[in-house]
Write an enzyme that holds these catalytic residues in place. Structure first.
Site, PDB file in Angstrom:
ATOM      1  N   ASP A 105     -19.273  25.729  36.231  1.00 16.71           N
ATOM      2  CA  ASP A 105     -17.858  25.381  36.188  1.00 16.71           C
ATOM      3  C   ASP A 105     -17.232  25.399  37.580  1.00 16.71           C
ATOM      4  OD1 ASP A 105     -15.399  24.988  34.560  1.00 16.71           O
ATOM      5  OD2 ASP A 105     -14.819  26.892  35.469  1.00 16.71           O
ATOM      6  N   GLU A 134     -20.222  20.716  37.448  1.00 12.10           N
ATOM      7  CA  GLU A 134     -18.912  20.194  37.074  1.00 12.10           C
ATOM      8  C   GLU A 134     -18.101  20.036  38.352  1.00 12.10           C
ATOM      9  OE1 GLU A 134     -14.566  20.526  35.483  1.00 12.10           O
ATOM     10  OE2 GLU A 134     -15.556  22.188  36.455  1.00 12.10           O
TER      11      GLU A 134
HETATM   12  C1  GLC Z   1     -13.139  23.535  34.542  1.00 10.02           C
HETATM   13  C2  GLC Z   1     -12.875  23.406  33.069  1.00 10.02           C
HETATM   14  C3  GLC Z   1     -11.409  23.453  32.818  1.00 10.02           C
HETATM   15  C4  GLC Z   1     -10.875  24.740  33.366  1.00 10.02           C
HETATM   16  C5  GLC Z   1     -11.271  24.931  34.822  1.00 10.02           C
HETATM   17  C6  GLC Z   1     -11.058  26.331  35.251  1.00 10.02           C
HETATM   18  O1  GLC Z   1     -12.617  22.474  35.242  1.00 10.02           O
HETATM   19  O2  GLC Z   1     -13.423  22.202  32.593  1.00 10.02           O
HETATM   20  O3  GLC Z   1     -11.125  23.310  31.463  1.00 10.02           O
HETATM   21  O4  GLC Z   1      -9.480  24.710  33.279  1.00 10.02           O
HETATM   22  O5  GLC Z   1     -12.630  24.720  35.041  1.00 10.02           O
HETATM   23  O6  GLC Z   1     -12.068  27.175  34.724  1.00 10.02           O
HETATM   24  C1  GLC Z   2     -10.988  20.920  37.023  1.00 11.23           C
HETATM   25  C2  GLC Z   2      -9.754  20.841  36.184  1.00 11.23           C
HETATM   26  C3  GLC Z   2      -9.153  19.501  36.276  1.00 11.23           C
HETATM   27  C4  GLC Z   2      -8.881  19.197  37.722  1.00 11.23           C
HETATM   28  C5  GLC Z   2     -10.116  19.369  38.554  1.00 11.23           C
HETATM   29  C6  GLC Z   2      -9.752  19.278  39.984  1.00 11.23           C
HETATM   30  O1  GLC Z   2     -11.933  20.038  36.583  1.00 11.23           O
HETATM   31  O2  GLC Z   2     -10.049  21.081  34.835  1.00 11.23           O
HETATM   32  O3  GLC Z   2      -7.961  19.485  35.585  1.00 11.23           O
HETATM   33  O4  GLC Z   2      -8.444  17.881  37.821  1.00 11.23           O
HETATM   34  O5  GLC Z   2     -10.698  20.627  38.343  1.00 11.23           O
HETATM   35  O6  GLC Z   2     -10.903  19.255  40.753  1.00 11.23           O
END
Ligand code: GLC
Ligand code: GLC
Length: 662
Positions: free
Chosen positions: A284, A326
């Site tokens: 994440d 991610e």
């Molecule tokens: C990731 C998740 C998102 C969350 C963020 C902080 O982007 O997908 O839902 O708000 O991390 O953990």
């Molecule tokens: C995470 C959050 C998303 C945001 C992104 C920024 O994925 O969930 O809302 O746009 O980070 O990098």
């Protein structure tokens, strides 16, 4: 000779011997030692680059933890490790299909989720991502992304033992389990967080805590705001007046990876999860894990070193565990996380955003360019392609790429935001703005696939239509609904055929609509992403086999595509060759491969190609005979199973898709 600060490898080996348990068999121990021999130089060099050459004592602790964790690893998982070592590209198969859901919203609990396994098999899932299910603050936990303990499941959902049992049961059904590794931050209720705030010397440096605004101000000069609706900037104030780093919500506190003890602690949590039977961890918020004054504090070189170090630790103690990155950032940055030595899998946010872009503009230039230029990733890695996730849609395309078509990035994002929140005349979409920031012009979009694709607007006609239930109005609604269904199938046809693991947001396969009830819950009302996270749409699932319903039309159309994909080995792996359709509304690409998976057995090494055409217009579109003149006279269309003539040119119906095997 080692420098006075470094330990000779022999000392690591000797220390490891002392960590061996009597019950550990020779074979088991030797396999660990062999991997230690292979990985140690890399791990140590990474560790030294991050923490300096004087960090061997800390590294030794990490290695000892790994040895303990390996000895704790259940035998069935060790067998899986051995298996996967032989089939390391298992995730590249055309039979792969991912699904993602919240345990609570989709099933209620882990126990009830088990009851859905027969459905997952019916759908053909081979990969199931369960959204965060750990202990978290009760009132608001950002959907579980604020973790209070990585070793405890949220008691409302079940127990860690149930998770381990579920992992085993899923594996028996051919489904890999994916859970989040939320390692950039913990919740403010995590024990580490409590101790850090209390000044416990062992935990004080686990987070970024400052007595006044000096350092926060200095950092914020160059750092982007992520959740400005929640708090401005990246810091929040503690009750005692001090300031703490919180990139996301105020209760999600960023960990300080400048401290090697944080690395050790999180590596321990990761291996613990791996030993519960988790196959893939979704890493994440990878972009945010390293901070450095004067920079954006995103995607810094050390973030990659850290991921590689975690990767090396896995190879020691949970060798089959995979990482999915991610990184929802600029496409140049997204690819930097993708490597067999870093994250083997990655979300493909560019493809996702550009599918929606093409649906709005009815043009394919940016998507075709992305497939041509940004789709290729290294051997031993794969994209996770998706139409939407539990999060917002951000327009993460590169402005330079767009400029080549005369598109201005800033203006175009404004258009897309207006289009998807129905502030643009004629829009079919019913999205909701997320983190609308008038100061920076930044905004993202929340919503379910069906609502964004037009099904909500068609199924629940606006007030302007009044009570008009005349045949004409019905007919118009039908056409709009048909178009919406066709858009949903078109969007999914791309993720199913471009190469990588296609990932469905469960419920979208039966056309679930936006759920506005989040507005009644004070803990959720401020976060529009909840509109796209409905509870299990039981009614739609009940209709799924009746194609006269919207749910059934989406489901039967989509399951047909899924079945065809599973019988199309050309869709394995990621190789993709563009096909220029010379029609701005029609996307084309070719997937070279082998027609029959058994043909790796040399006897039949013929290459075959599947050519894909996808019409993003609301009107019928032609591909001319001349454009197709290099193709055979006719070809098998895989979705219909019929042979079709290509020679005279092609007419694609609105949103039509073709998969031709040549
Ligand atoms: C990731 C998740 C998102 C969350 C963020 C902080 O982007 O997908 O839902 O708000 O991390 O953990
Ligand atoms: C995470 C959050 C998303 C945001 C992104 C920024 O994925 O969930 O809302 O746009 O980070 O990098």
């Amino acid at each position: 000779m080692s420098s006075p600060h470094t330990l000779p490898e022999g000392r690591f080996r000797a220390a490891l011997e002392s960590a061996r348990r009597e019950s550990t068999t020779d074979a088991d121990w030797e396999s660990f030692q062999a991997r230690f021999g292979a990985e140690f130089p890399r791990l140590r060099s990474l560790f030294h680059r991050i923490y300096g050459p004087g960090s061997d004592d800390e590294l030794l602790q990490v290695v000892l933890d790994a040895a303990t964790s390996w000895q704790d690893r259940p035998a069935d998982l060790k067998a899986l490790d051995a298996d996967r070592a032989m089939t390391s590209d298992w995730f590249s198969s055309h039979r792969m299909l991912g699904g993602v859901c919240y345990v609570g919203l989709y099933a209620g609990s882990l126990a009830r989720l088990r009851e859905r396994i027969p459905y997952f098999r019916e759908l053909g899932l081979t990969y199931l991502h369960l959204m965060p299910l750990f202990l978290a603050p009760e009132e608001n936990s950002d959907g579980g992304y604020a973790v209070s303990s990585y070793r405890n499941v949220d008691p409302a959902l079940g127990t860690m033992d149930e998770l381990a049992d579920l992992a085993r049961e899923l594996r028996e059904s051919g489904i890999a389990l994916v859970v989040d590794f939320i390692f950039n931050h913990t919740s403010d209720e995590h024990e580490w967080a409590r101790r850090a705030v209390a000044g416990d010397p062992d935990y004080r440096d686990f987070y970024w805590i400052y007595p006044d605004r000096d350092m926060p101000d200095a950092y914020e000069r160059t750092v982007r705001e992520i959740f400005p609706d929640d708090h401005p900037g990246s810091f929040v104030q503690l009750e005692d007046g001090r300031w703490i780093w919180a990139t996301f919500h105020s209760f999600q506190w960023d960990l300080n990876y400048g401290n090697p003890r944080v690395f050790r602690a999180m590596a321990g949590e990761m291996l613990y999860l791996a030993n519960q039977g988790v196959d893939i961890v979704r890493m994440d918020a990878v972009a945010f894990i390293w901070k450095q004054l004067g920079t954006t504090c995103e995607s810094l070189p050390e973030a990659h070193l850290l991921l590689r170090a975690f990767n090396a630790v896995c190879r020691l103690a949970a060798p089959s565990l995979l990482f999915k990155s991610e990184a929802i950032v600029h496409p140049d940055e997204v690819v930097q996380y993708i490597d067999p030595g870093e994250c083997q899998l990655s979300y493909n946010p560019l493809q996702m955003a550009l599918i929606w872009n093409s649906l709005a503009t009815r043009e394919v230039s940016l998507l075709a360019q992305a497939l041509e230029r940004r789709h290729d990733i290294p051997e031993g890695t794969a994209w996770v392609n998706y139409v939407r996730s539990h999060d917002d849609i951000g327009w993460t395309f590169s402005d330079e790429d767009a400029a080549e078509f005369g598109i201005d990035g800033y203006d175009h994002r404004r258009f897309l935001n207006a289009f998807y929140v129905d502030r643009f005349p004629g829009s079919f979409a019913r999205g909701v703005p997320f983190q609308d920031n008038p100061r920076t012009g930044d905004c993202r979009i929340s919503g379910t696939t069906a609502s964004l694709a037009g099904l909500e607007a068609a199924a629940i006609p606006g007030l302007d239509q009044g009570d008009d239930t005349s045949a004409a109005a019905d007919g118009a609604a039908d056409t709009a609904a048909d178009a919406a269904v066709a858009r949903i199938l078109l969007a999914h046809s791309i993720i199913l055929s471009t190469g990588g693991i296609p990932l469905l947001y469960l419920g979208d396969e039966v056309g679930q609509l936006n759920d506005y009830s989040y507005l009644d819950d004070p803990a959720k009302a401020g976060d529009s992403r909840w509109v796209g996270r409905p509870v299990y749409p039981a009614e739609a699932y009940a209709q799924r086999n009746d194609p006269t319903t919207h749910a059934g039309a989406v489901f039967t159309g989509l399951t047909r595509l899924i079945q065809v994909r599973k019988h199309t080995p050309e869709f394995a792996g990621g190789r993709l060759v563009p096909f220029h359709t010379r029609n701005p509304h029609v996307l084309g690409y070719q997937r070279p491969g082998r027609p029959d998976s058994r043909s790796d057995s040399r006897s039949d090494s013929r290459e075959s190609i599947v050519v894909v055409f996808a019409n993003f217009a609301d009107t019928a579109q032609e591909i001319t005979a001349e454009t197709l003149s290099g193709l055979p006279e006719s070809a098998l269309e895989l979705i219909t199973g019929e042979r079709e003539l290509l020679r005279p040119g092609l007419t694609l119906e609105p949103h039509g898709v073709r998969w031709y095997r040549l």
